[in-house]
Design a protein around this motif. Structure first.
Motif, PDB file in Angstrom:
ATOM      1  N   HIS A   1      37.489  32.401  36.261  1.00 47.16           N
ATOM      2  CA  HIS A   1      37.671  33.573  35.552  1.00 47.16           C
ATOM      3  C   HIS A   1      39.245  32.378  34.484  1.00 47.16           C
ATOM      4  CE1 HIS A   1      40.954  33.945  38.187  1.00 47.16           C
ATOM      5  NE2 HIS A   1      42.017  33.898  37.662  1.00 47.16           N
ATOM      6  N   HIS A   2      38.436  31.360  34.576  1.00 44.72           N
ATOM      7  CA  HIS A   2      39.535  30.870  33.996  1.00 44.72           C
ATOM      8  C   HIS A   2      38.402  29.264  33.097  1.00 44.72           C
ATOM      9  CE1 HIS A   2      43.466  32.013  34.549  1.00 44.72           C
ATOM     10  NE2 HIS A   2      43.623  32.111  36.155  1.00 44.72           N
TER      11      HIS A   2
ATOM     12  N   HIS B   1      43.446  27.665  42.614  1.00 44.39           N
ATOM     13  CA  HIS B   1      43.746  29.250  42.772  1.00 44.39           C
ATOM     14  C   HIS B   1      42.501  29.399  43.279  1.00 44.39           C
ATOM     15  CE1 HIS B   1      44.724  30.920  38.720  1.00 44.39           C
ATOM     16  NE2 HIS B   1      43.842  31.574  39.067  1.00 44.39           N
TER      17      HIS B   1
ATOM     18  N   ASP C   1      41.929  39.736  32.101  1.00 44.32           N
ATOM     19  CA  ASP C   1      43.136  39.039  32.620  1.00 44.32           C
ATOM     20  C   ASP C   1      44.321  38.986  31.362  1.00 44.32           C
ATOM     21  OD1 ASP C   1      44.417  38.205  34.356  1.00 44.32           O
ATOM     22  OD2 ASP C   1      43.661  35.891  34.172  1.00 44.32           O
TER      23      ASP C   1
ATOM     24  N   ASP D   1      42.672  36.969  41.342  1.00 44.32           N
ATOM     25  CA  ASP D   1      43.463  34.864  42.051  1.00 44.32           C
ATOM     26  C   ASP D   1      43.690  35.447  43.267  1.00 44.32           C
ATOM     27  OD1 ASP D   1      44.001  34.105  39.584  1.00 44.32           O
ATOM     28  OD2 ASP D   1      45.729  35.642  39.166  1.00 44.32           O
TER      29      ASP D   1
HETATM   30 FE   LIG Z   1      44.068  33.355  38.160  1.00 46.22          FE
END
Ligand SMILES: [Fe+2]
Length: 331
Positions: A237-238, A213, A266, A185
């Protein structure tokens, strides 16, 4: 003053240990000795060690077994290992590499060569230690605008290492993900605080801004080859296995494995952690949402292999969560 480098020599023959001590001490190294793997673990638990010199054939616990345990332990895995073997066989070297040893030397070894290798490895380990430290400092700096997420980044990194091991990844992969998943992040440093800290759901415009982000993270980390994992994790990661994620809508194996692994870790930790915009869940609640789904999360979002590993490792996730909970974090 900096203390002397401490080298742990592990060999079942006293004679060999005496030889190593006689070689190392005059060069300013402090030495510790152990006659087998089990003894070595006790020494490692008691004192910080900078390097391990390891014989392979020992009773109780042999060199390969010890090396595997050492490399699987987050507190010890950074310690470089040189295996000294009387058997110069390919098989032994392969086994040693599998167990995570960094260097090999066959007996009878050349003393000058051993000293040179030790010196090189200690210098490299020191650089790597500083590099890892800076990665964490960068990840921490990026949290300045955000709500206090306690040890979230450290826990995600530990879960990710656990899943990677279950998936049979190499020691190098495991070490790198453990270190660089902390950066997932880092791009949030560019997201306004009122969005990060907003109670309740974000408006569609705010959500779009929040999604950035991932892209900012990749830009901050840049394209240094040693940070490739971190950059791909920050960027992807998303992303979701079924293609419904962001920023690119990648699907299946288009998403880098390290990002697929970090995604589930996460999510688990975010569910367990109380945040301004949502309540926290207990372990069973978090597992249910990941494996069965809710109004936002679906099991199809995750790589099925990573999901299987998660299901198998769920009790260990819970253990790690509890063990690594910052006292300041709400339970
Ligand atoms: Fe994130």
């Amino acid at each position: 003053m900096k203390r002397a480098y401490r080298i742990l020599c592990v060999d079942d023959e006293d004679f060999n240990l005496d030889l190593l001590e006689a070689l190392l001490k005059p060069h300013g190294y402090e030495t510790l000795t152990a006659l087998n793997g089990r003894e070595a673990l006790a020494v490692l638990a008691a004192k910080p060690v900078d390097l391990v010199l390891l014989d392979i054939n020992m009773p109780v616990m042999n060199g390969h077994e010890l090396c595997k345990l050492l490399k699987a332990d987050p507190q010890l895995s950074h310690i470089p290992v040189i295996m000294i073997t009387s058997l110069d066989s390919k098989e032994n070297k392969m086994k040693g590499m599998e167990s995570g040893a960094e260097e090999f030397l066959s007996k009878p070894y050349d003393q000058t060569e051993l000293l040179l290798r030790i010196g090189n490895m200690l210098r490299t380990a020191e650089f790597e230690g500083a590099f890892d430290y800076l990665i964490l400092a960068l990840a921490r700096a990026a949290e300045a605008n955000d709500i206090d997420t306690g040890n979230h980044i450290l826990r995600v990194a530990e879960y990710a290492a656990l899943v990677s091991r279950e998936l049979g990844q190499s020691e190098r992969f495991i070490e790198t993900i453990r270190n660089q998943a902390t950066l997932h992040d880092v791009g949030k440093v560019h997201i306004p605080s009122h969005i990060l800290k907003k109670p309740g759901r974000l408006t569609p415009e705010e959500m779009e801004e929040m999604k950035q982000h991932t892209v900012f993270g990749a830009i901050i980390i840049g394209d240094h080859p040693h940070l490739e994992f971190g950059r791909r994790i920050a960027l992807c990661h998303h992303e979701r296995w079924d293609g419904t994620g962001y920023p690119k809508g990648l699907k299946g194996e288009e998403i880098p494995l390290e990002a697929r692994i970090t995604a589930i870790c996460d999510c688990y930790d975010a569910l367990r952690n109380s945040r301004v915009y949502k309540p926290n869940y207990d372990h069973d609640g978090a597992c249910r949402i990941i494996t069965v789904g809710d109004d936002r999360m679906r099991p199809e979002h995750f790589d099925p292999k990573v999901m299987d590993a998660f299901k198998k490792l769920a009790p260990q996730f819970d253990e790690l969560y509890k063990k690594m909970l910052d006292p300041k974090e709400k339970v």
